[in-house]
Structure formats: structure tokens, C-alpha cells
Motif scaffolding. Structure first.
Motif, short mmCIF file in Angstrom:
data_model
loop_
_atom_site.label_atom_id
_atom_site.label_comp_id
_atom_site.label_asym_id
_atom_site.label_seq_id
_atom_site.Cartn_x
_atom_site.Cartn_y
_atom_site.Cartn_z
N TYR A 64 0.83 -1.20 0.00
CA TYR A 64 0.00 0.00 0.00
C TYR A 64 0.87 1.25 0.00
CZ TYR A 64 -4.08 -2.93 1.04
OH TYR A 64 -5.09 -3.87 0.99
N PHE A 65 1.91 1.25 0.83
CA PHE A 65 2.82 2.40 0.83
C PHE A 65 3.54 2.52 -0.50
CE2 PHE A 65 2.92 1.72 5.62
CZ PHE A 65 2.14 2.84 5.89
N LEU A 66 3.86 1.39 -1.12
CA LEU A 66 4.49 1.42 -2.44
C LEU A 66 3.56 2.07 -3.46
CD1 LEU A 66 6.92 0.61 -4.19
CD2 LEU A 66 5.80 -1.61 -4.57
N CYS A 67 2.28 1.77 -3.37
CA CYS A 67 1.31 2.40 -4.27
C CYS A 67 1.21 3.91 -4.02
CB CYS A 67 -0.06 1.76 -4.09
SG CYS A 67 -0.20 0.08 -4.72
N MET A 68 1.30 4.31 -2.76
CA MET A 68 1.29 5.74 -2.45
C MET A 68 2.50 6.42 -3.08
SD MET A 68 0.18 5.70 1.57
CE MET A 68 -1.20 4.70 2.13
N LEU A 69 3.66 5.77 -3.03
CA LEU A 69 4.85 6.33 -3.66
C LEU A 69 4.67 6.42 -5.17
CD1 LEU A 69 7.90 4.71 -1.82
CD2 LEU A 69 7.26 7.11 -1.86
N ALA A 70 4.03 5.41 -5.76
CA ALA A 70 3.81 5.42 -7.21
C ALA A 70 2.92 6.60 -7.61
CB ALA A 70 3.17 4.10 -7.65
N VAL A 71 1.87 6.83 -6.86
CA VAL A 71 0.97 7.96 -7.16
C VAL A 71 1.71 9.29 -7.00
CG1 VAL A 71 -1.12 9.16 -6.43
CG2 VAL A 71 -1.10 6.67 -6.56
N ILE A 117 6.09 9.44 3.10
CA ILE A 117 5.74 8.04 2.81
C ILE A 117 6.95 7.13 3.03
CG2 ILE A 117 4.96 6.45 1.02
CD1 ILE A 117 3.33 8.74 -0.15
N PHE A 118 8.14 7.62 2.74
CA PHE A 118 9.35 6.84 3.03
C PHE A 118 9.48 6.58 4.53
CE2 PHE A 118 11.21 8.04 -1.20
CZ PHE A 118 11.44 6.74 -1.62
N VAL A 119 9.17 7.59 5.33
CA VAL A 119 9.19 7.41 6.78
C VAL A 119 8.15 6.37 7.21
CG1 VAL A 119 8.82 8.54 9.01
CG2 VAL A 119 10.07 9.73 7.20
N ALA A 120 6.96 6.43 6.60
CA ALA A 120 5.92 5.45 6.91
C ALA A 120 6.36 4.04 6.53
CB ALA A 120 4.62 5.82 6.20
N ARG A 121 7.04 3.90 5.40
CA ARG A 121 7.54 2.58 5.00
C ARG A 121 8.61 2.09 5.97
NH1 ARG A 121 9.30 1.55 -0.94
NH2 ARG A 121 8.96 -0.56 -0.17
N ALA A 122 9.44 3.01 6.46
CA ALA A 122 10.44 2.62 7.46
C ALA A 122 9.76 2.13 8.74
CB ALA A 122 11.36 3.80 7.76
N ALA A 128 7.58 -4.83 11.24
CA ALA A 128 7.70 -6.19 10.68
C ALA A 128 8.90 -6.93 11.26
CB ALA A 128 7.81 -6.11 9.16
N ILE A 129 9.97 -6.20 11.56
CA ILE A 129 11.18 -6.86 12.08
C ILE A 129 11.08 -7.08 13.59
CG2 ILE A 129 13.67 -6.57 12.45
CD1 ILE A 129 13.73 -5.03 9.79
N CYS A 130 10.64 -6.06 14.30
CA CYS A 130 10.64 -6.13 15.77
C CYS A 130 9.36 -6.74 16.34
CB CYS A 130 10.85 -4.74 16.36
SG CYS A 130 12.41 -3.98 15.89
#
Length: 213
Positions: A64-71, A117-122, A128-130
Motif C-alpha cells: 500500500y505504501f508502495l502504491c502511495m509512492l507510485a501515485v 511516505i518513506f518514513v511510513a515505509r520505514a 515487521a522486524i521487531c
């Protein structure tokens, strides 16, 4: 052109984008890589949106965040590239004052949106990791939508232009798109005279691309 470049304007009706100084004869060739990049950007981002929409397994926060970046990328490129190509292909150099301000607003607003959005992806990758076992319960679809909406709304509000006093602005500047740096520099500098523009070193051919005396 010389007269318009040396006349002060307060909120002029149009600006003149001069393209790339010294390379006017090669504009058609210069347009080829820009056109190719724009075409690849459109195809790539629309492909991402289509695949994520049609593939249920990709209905996750990361995509979803990837789609936001695409838009966001589509908006950024589309706000500048069509006018740039029209300068290269059709020598269409005039741009309306309101269109110029809108272009600057979209560039700065959606550049900041992209960073948000990059911050949101981070954040998504951190969870996901922790907290792998709780990832789906923490970053739910409604929360992802709220994060994306908050980023867009904050950037839209923060980049709203304040009321501007009348500033003297030259009509013509080097470049293929409007720039906040040019506008600010133009409001604080004196336009060059025809004699000064003919002297070497008096024309700034950098990213700000403004004529100074």
C-alpha cells in the motif's frame, strides 16, 4: 523579449521559460531522454498500481505504501514534464502566472509527501522486524490509510502559500519549469539590462537560473 526581461512586474500574467541556455538548437535531441524517462515512469508506476490492485496477496501495508509512492511519483513528473516537453518540441515558452504557482506548489508539496511516505515505509519495516507476530494487528488497513492521509494533509497544509505582497518579478528566466528559488531571487534582485546580459558571467546558469545585474 529584451524589454520584457528588463521590466518589473507585480504578479505578471505570464512568465517566459527560456529552456536550456545555449542549447536551443539541440532541444529536440535533449527531449529524447526526458521523454523516455517520463514514458518509463508512467508505465512502471501504473504497472505497480495495476499489479497490487489485481493481486490479493499484495494487499499488505508494505505494498500500500508502495502504491502511495507510485501515485506521488506520477503527480511529481506530470506537474513538470509535459510543459518541459512542450518547450523542447513546440517552443511553447509562455506559462501562466497561476499555472506557475500551482506547479511550484505541487513540486514542493509532493516532494515532502514522498519523504513522509518513506518514513511510513520505514515504520512498517520496523514493526515487521521487531514485532513480526503482531504486524498485522498493529498496522491494519485502516491505520495505513490514516497514515497516508495524514502525510498528504500535513504536506498540503504546510505548503499552502501565505498571502504575498507585490514583488517585482522579471518575466523571463532560464529553465524549463517554475522554481521557488527563481521567484524568491527575482523578488530580491534587480533584473539585468540588455548590456549586462550580453557580458560573460552576468547570466546565472545554475539550478536557480536567474538573470542578475
Amino acid at each position: 523579449m529584451s524589454h520584457s526581461n528588463t521590466t518589473d512586474f507585480t504578479n505578471p500574467s505570464t512568465f517566459i521559460l527560456l529552456g536550456i541556455p545555449g542549447l536551443e538548437a539541440a532541444h529536440a535531441w535533449i527531449s529524447i531522454p526526458f521523454c523516455a524517462m517520463y514514458t518509463i515512469t508512467l508505465l512502471g508506476n501504473f504497472t505497480i498500481l495495476f499489479i497490487v490492485k489485481t493481486e490479493p496477496r499484495l494487499h499488505e501495508p508494505m505494498y500500500y505504501f508502495l502504491c502511495m509512492l507510485a501515485v506521488t511519483n506520477l503527480v511529481l513528473y506530470t506537474s513538470t514534464m509535459p510543459k518541459m516537453l512542450s518547450i523542447f518540441w513546440f517552443n511553447s515558452r509562455e506559462i501562466d502566472f497561476s499555472v506557475c504557482l500551482t506547479q511550484m506548489y505541487f513540486i514542493h508539496c509532493f516532494s515532502a509527501t514522498e519523504s513522509g511516505i518513506f518514513v511510513a515505509r520505514a515504520l512498517d519495516r520496523y514493526v515487521a522486524i521487531c514485532g513480526l507476530l503482531r504486524h498485522s494487528t498493529i498496522l491494519t488497513n485502516p491505520l495505513v490509510a490514516k497514515i497516508g492521509l495524514d502525510v498528504v494533509v500535513c504536506c498540503v497544509i504546510l505548503h499552502l502559500p501565505p498571502p504575498q505582497p507585490g514583488l517585482p518579478l522579471p518575466r523571463g528566466w532560464d529553465g524549463t519549469c517554475c522554481s521557488l528559488a527563481r521567484t524568491l531571487q527575482g523578488g530580491c534582485s534587480r533584473p539585468a539590462s540588455p548590456e549586462q546580459r550580453g557580458k560573460p558571467g552576468n547570466r546565472v546558469k545554475s539550478a536557480v537560473g536567474w538573470e542578475q545585474g
